[in-house]
Design a protein around this motif. Structure first.
Motif, PDB file in Angstrom:
ATOM      1  N   UNK A  15      15.570 -28.998 -22.568  1.00 10.11           N
ATOM      2  CA  UNK A  15      14.707 -27.891 -22.265  1.00 10.11           C
ATOM      3  C   UNK A  15      15.787 -26.792 -22.031  1.00 10.11           C
ATOM      4  N   UNK A  16      16.841 -26.692 -20.838  1.00 11.53           N
ATOM      5  CA  UNK A  16      17.909 -25.691 -21.280  1.00 11.53           C
ATOM      6  C   UNK A  16      18.510 -25.237 -22.218  1.00 11.53           C
ATOM      7  N   UNK A  38      13.590 -19.251 -11.502  1.00 17.40           N
ATOM      8  CA  UNK A  38      12.609 -19.793 -10.447  1.00 17.40           C
ATOM      9  C   UNK A  38      12.531 -20.912 -10.533  1.00 17.40           C
ATOM     10  N   UNK A  39      13.454 -21.808  -9.924  1.00 21.11           N
ATOM     11  CA  UNK A  39      13.081 -23.090  -9.659  1.00 21.11           C
ATOM     12  C   UNK A  39      14.531 -23.713  -9.445  1.00 21.11           C
ATOM     13  N   UNK A  40      14.986 -24.756  -9.390  1.00 20.99           N
ATOM     14  CA  UNK A  40      16.353 -25.456  -9.098  1.00 20.99           C
ATOM     15  C   UNK A  40      15.976 -27.248  -9.005  1.00 20.99           C
ATOM     16  N   UNK A  41      15.296 -27.620 -10.057  1.00 21.50           N
ATOM     17  CA  UNK A  41      14.833 -28.883  -9.656  1.00 21.50           C
ATOM     18  C   UNK A  41      16.579 -29.393 -10.957  1.00 21.50           C
ATOM     19  N   UNK A  42      16.827 -30.129 -10.905  1.00 27.57           N
ATOM     20  CA  UNK A  42      18.279 -31.169 -11.526  1.00 27.57           C
ATOM     21  C   UNK A  42      18.174 -30.633 -12.612  1.00 27.57           C
ATOM     22  N   UNK A  43      16.712 -31.046 -13.546  1.00 23.62           N
ATOM     23  CA  UNK A  43      16.484 -31.042 -15.486  1.00 23.62           C
ATOM     24  C   UNK A  43      16.658 -29.544 -15.560  1.00 23.62           C
ATOM     25  N   UNK A  44      15.634 -29.146 -14.673  1.00 19.74           N
ATOM     26  CA  UNK A  44      15.955 -27.331 -15.658  1.00 19.74           C
ATOM     27  C   UNK A  44      16.413 -26.504 -14.777  1.00 19.74           C
ATOM     28  N   UNK A  48      20.345 -24.785 -16.133  1.00 24.30           N
ATOM     29  CA  UNK A  48      19.710 -24.007 -16.794  1.00 24.30           C
ATOM     30  C   UNK A  48      19.713 -22.412 -16.293  1.00 24.30           C
ATOM     31  N   UNK A  49      20.791 -22.803 -14.824  1.00 27.11           N
ATOM     32  CA  UNK A  49      21.667 -21.153 -14.362  1.00 27.11           C
ATOM     33  C   UNK A  49      22.692 -22.001 -14.698  1.00 27.11           C
ATOM     34  N   UNK A  50      23.295 -23.004 -15.182  1.00 23.08           N
ATOM     35  CA  UNK A  50      24.861 -23.444 -15.048  1.00 23.08           C
ATOM     36  C   UNK A  50      24.995 -22.690 -17.039  1.00 23.08           C
ATOM     37  N   UNK A  51      24.284 -23.367 -17.779  1.00 21.33           N
ATOM     38  CA  UNK A  51      24.133 -22.083 -18.862  1.00 21.33           C
ATOM     39  C   UNK A  51      24.266 -21.156 -19.151  1.00 21.33           C
ATOM     40  N   UNK A  52      23.359 -20.173 -18.262  1.00 15.83           N
ATOM     41  CA  UNK A  52      23.622 -18.882 -18.155  1.00 15.83           C
ATOM     42  C   UNK A  52      24.656 -18.160 -17.563  1.00 15.83           C
ATOM     43  N   UNK A  53      25.324 -19.102 -16.666  1.00 16.83           N
ATOM     44  CA  UNK A  53      26.476 -18.537 -16.115  1.00 16.83           C
ATOM     45  C   UNK A  53      27.778 -18.319 -17.806  1.00 16.83           C
ATOM     46  N   UNK A  54      27.467 -19.937 -17.675  1.00 23.25           N
ATOM     47  CA  UNK A  54      28.491 -20.207 -18.807  1.00 23.25           C
ATOM     48  C   UNK A  54      28.451 -19.212 -19.856  1.00 23.25           C
TER      49      UNK A  54
END
Length: 159
Positions: A15-16, A38-44, A48-54
Protein backbone atom coordinates in the motif's frame (compact mmCIF):
# COMPACT_ATOMS: atom_id res chain seq x y z
CA UNK A 1 9.21 -2.50 7.06
CA UNK A 2 12.41 -2.24 9.10
CA UNK A 3 14.51 -2.33 5.94
CA UNK A 4 12.85 0.88 4.75
CA UNK A 5 14.43 2.65 7.73
CA UNK A 6 17.89 1.89 6.36
CA UNK A 7 17.00 2.55 2.73
CA UNK A 8 16.64 -1.06 1.54
CA UNK A 9 13.76 -1.04 -0.94
CA UNK A 10 14.02 -4.59 -2.28
CA UNK A 11 10.49 -5.38 -1.08
CA UNK A 12 8.23 -2.51 -0.14
CA UNK A 13 4.92 -2.79 1.70
CA UNK A 14 2.35 -2.79 -1.07
CA UNK A 15 0.00 0.00 0.00
CA UNK A 16 2.69 2.60 0.81
CA UNK A 17 4.52 1.69 -2.42
CA UNK A 18 1.27 2.18 -4.35
CA UNK A 19 0.75 5.56 -2.72
CA UNK A 20 4.24 6.62 -3.79
CA UNK A 21 3.50 5.61 -7.37
CA UNK A 22 0.26 7.61 -7.29
CA UNK A 23 2.05 10.70 -5.98
CA UNK A 24 4.78 10.36 -8.60
CA UNK A 25 2.13 9.99 -11.34
CA UNK A 26 0.92 13.52 -10.53
CA UNK A 27 4.31 14.96 -11.46
CA UNK A 28 4.67 16.30 -7.91
CA UNK A 29 8.25 16.50 -6.66
CA UNK A 30 8.10 15.30 -3.05
CA UNK A 31 11.40 16.99 -2.12
CA UNK A 32 10.80 19.92 0.21
CA UNK A 33 7.04 19.40 0.36
CA UNK A 34 5.05 19.37 3.61
CA UNK A 35 3.73 15.82 3.85
CA UNK A 36 1.14 14.80 6.43
CA UNK A 37 0.29 11.16 7.10
CA UNK A 38 -2.80 10.60 9.24
CA UNK A 39 -2.34 7.17 10.80
CA UNK A 40 0.55 5.49 12.52
CA UNK A 41 -0.01 1.82 11.79
CA UNK A 42 2.92 -0.47 11.13
CA UNK A 43 1.29 -1.54 7.85
CA UNK A 44 0.63 1.87 6.26
CA UNK A 45 1.29 4.96 8.36
CA UNK A 46 4.85 4.42 9.55
CA UNK A 47 6.24 2.95 6.31
CA UNK A 48 4.43 5.66 4.31
CA UNK A 49 6.10 8.34 6.39
CA UNK A 50 9.51 6.75 5.87
CA UNK A 51 9.06 6.51 2.10
CA UNK A 52 8.06 10.18 1.94
CA UNK A 53 11.02 11.10 4.16
CA UNK A 54 13.44 9.14 1.97
CA UNK A 55 12.11 11.18 -0.96
CA UNK A 56 13.07 14.35 0.96
CA UNK A 57 9.57 15.28 2.06
CA UNK A 58 9.11 17.06 5.39
CA UNK A 59 6.87 14.57 7.17
CA UNK A 60 4.42 14.91 10.04
CA UNK A 61 2.68 11.79 11.35
CA UNK A 62 -0.71 12.46 12.94
CA UNK A 63 -2.95 10.20 14.98
CA UNK A 64 -5.95 10.20 17.31
CA UNK A 65 -4.09 12.23 19.95
CA UNK A 66 -2.75 14.92 17.59
CA UNK A 67 -3.76 18.37 18.79
CA UNK A 68 -5.18 20.73 16.19
CA UNK A 69 -5.30 18.01 13.53
CA UNK A 70 -7.19 20.22 11.09
CA UNK A 71 -4.52 22.94 11.29
CA UNK A 72 -1.72 20.41 10.77
CA UNK A 73 -3.48 18.98 7.72
CA UNK A 74 -4.06 22.44 6.25
CA UNK A 75 -0.27 22.87 5.92
CA UNK A 76 0.11 19.70 3.84
CA UNK A 77 1.14 19.84 0.21
CA UNK A 78 0.69 16.06 0.26
CA UNK A 79 -1.92 14.54 2.58
CA UNK A 80 -2.18 10.77 3.07
CA UNK A 81 -5.26 9.72 5.03
CA UNK A 82 -5.05 6.28 6.64
CA UNK A 83 -7.07 6.88 9.78
CA UNK A 84 -10.01 4.47 9.45
CA UNK A 85 -12.85 6.95 9.94
CA UNK A 86 -15.38 7.34 7.12
CA UNK A 87 -15.30 10.74 5.41
CA UNK A 88 -13.42 12.32 8.32
CA UNK A 89 -11.32 14.57 6.08
CA UNK A 90 -13.40 17.36 4.62
CA UNK A 91 -12.43 20.33 2.44
CA UNK A 92 -11.65 22.48 5.48
CA UNK A 93 -8.82 20.05 6.37
CA UNK A 94 -6.96 20.46 3.09
CA UNK A 95 -4.81 23.14 1.56
CA UNK A 96 -5.86 24.51 -1.83
CA UNK A 97 -4.05 22.50 -4.51
CA UNK A 98 -2.89 19.71 -2.20
CA UNK A 99 -2.35 16.14 -3.38
CA UNK A 100 -4.78 14.02 -1.32
CA UNK A 101 -4.34 10.26 -1.14
CA UNK A 102 -7.15 8.33 0.56
CA UNK A 103 -5.99 4.98 1.93
CA UNK A 104 -9.19 4.46 3.93
CA UNK A 105 -11.57 1.59 3.32
CA UNK A 106 -14.72 2.34 5.26
CA UNK A 107 -18.51 2.10 5.02
CA UNK A 108 -20.73 5.16 5.24
CA UNK A 109 -24.04 5.44 7.09
CA UNK A 110 -25.77 3.67 4.16
CA UNK A 111 -23.26 0.81 4.08
CA UNK A 112 -21.65 2.12 0.88
CA UNK A 113 -17.88 1.76 0.48
CA UNK A 114 -16.07 5.04 1.09
CA UNK A 115 -12.74 6.35 2.28
CA UNK A 116 -11.39 8.53 5.06
CA UNK A 117 -11.70 11.56 2.76
CA UNK A 118 -15.06 13.05 1.80
CA UNK A 119 -14.29 12.87 -1.93
CA UNK A 120 -17.21 15.03 -3.09
CA UNK A 121 -16.40 17.75 -0.58
CA UNK A 122 -12.66 17.79 -1.36
CA UNK A 123 -12.39 17.09 -5.10
CA UNK A 124 -12.54 20.72 -6.21
CA UNK A 125 -9.99 21.93 -3.67
CA UNK A 126 -7.32 19.26 -4.25
CA UNK A 127 -5.05 19.28 -7.29
CA UNK A 128 -5.18 15.46 -7.23
CA UNK A 129 -7.36 13.15 -5.14
CA UNK A 130 -7.86 9.40 -5.12
CA UNK A 131 -11.34 7.86 -5.06
CA UNK A 132 -12.52 4.96 -2.92
CA UNK A 133 -13.02 2.47 -4.39
CA UNK A 134 -10.67 2.58 -7.36
CA UNK A 135 -7.70 4.55 -6.10
CA UNK A 136 -5.14 3.08 -3.73
CA UNK A 137 -6.65 -0.45 -3.74
CA UNK A 138 -5.73 -1.30 -7.34
CA UNK A 139 -2.27 0.20 -6.78
CA UNK A 140 -1.80 -2.05 -3.75
CA UNK A 141 -2.53 -5.06 -5.94
CA UNK A 142 -0.15 -3.78 -8.65
CA UNK A 143 2.63 -3.43 -6.06
CA UNK A 144 1.96 -6.96 -4.82
CA UNK A 145 2.43 -8.17 -8.39
CA UNK A 146 5.67 -6.16 -8.62
CA UNK A 147 6.94 -7.75 -5.39
CA UNK A 148 5.96 -11.19 -6.69
CA UNK A 149 7.88 -10.59 -9.92
CA UNK A 150 10.90 -9.32 -7.97
CA UNK A 151 10.81 -12.41 -5.73
CA UNK A 152 10.51 -14.75 -8.71
CA UNK A 153 13.44 -13.12 -10.47
CA UNK A 154 15.57 -13.28 -7.32
CA UNK A 155 14.67 -16.93 -6.79
CA UNK A 156 15.79 -17.79 -10.32
CA UNK A 157 18.85 -15.55 -10.30
CA UNK A 158 17.43 -13.13 -12.90
CA UNK A 159 18.16 -9.42 -12.61
Amino acid sequence: VGKIMIGDYSFLPCTPAGVMELIKSTGTDIAGKECVVIGRSNIVGKPQAMLLLHNNGTVTICHSKTKDLKEVCQRADILVAAVGRPKMITADYIKEGAVVIDVGMDRDENGKLCGDVDFEDCKDKASFITPVPGGVGPMTIAMLMRNTLTAGKAHHGIE
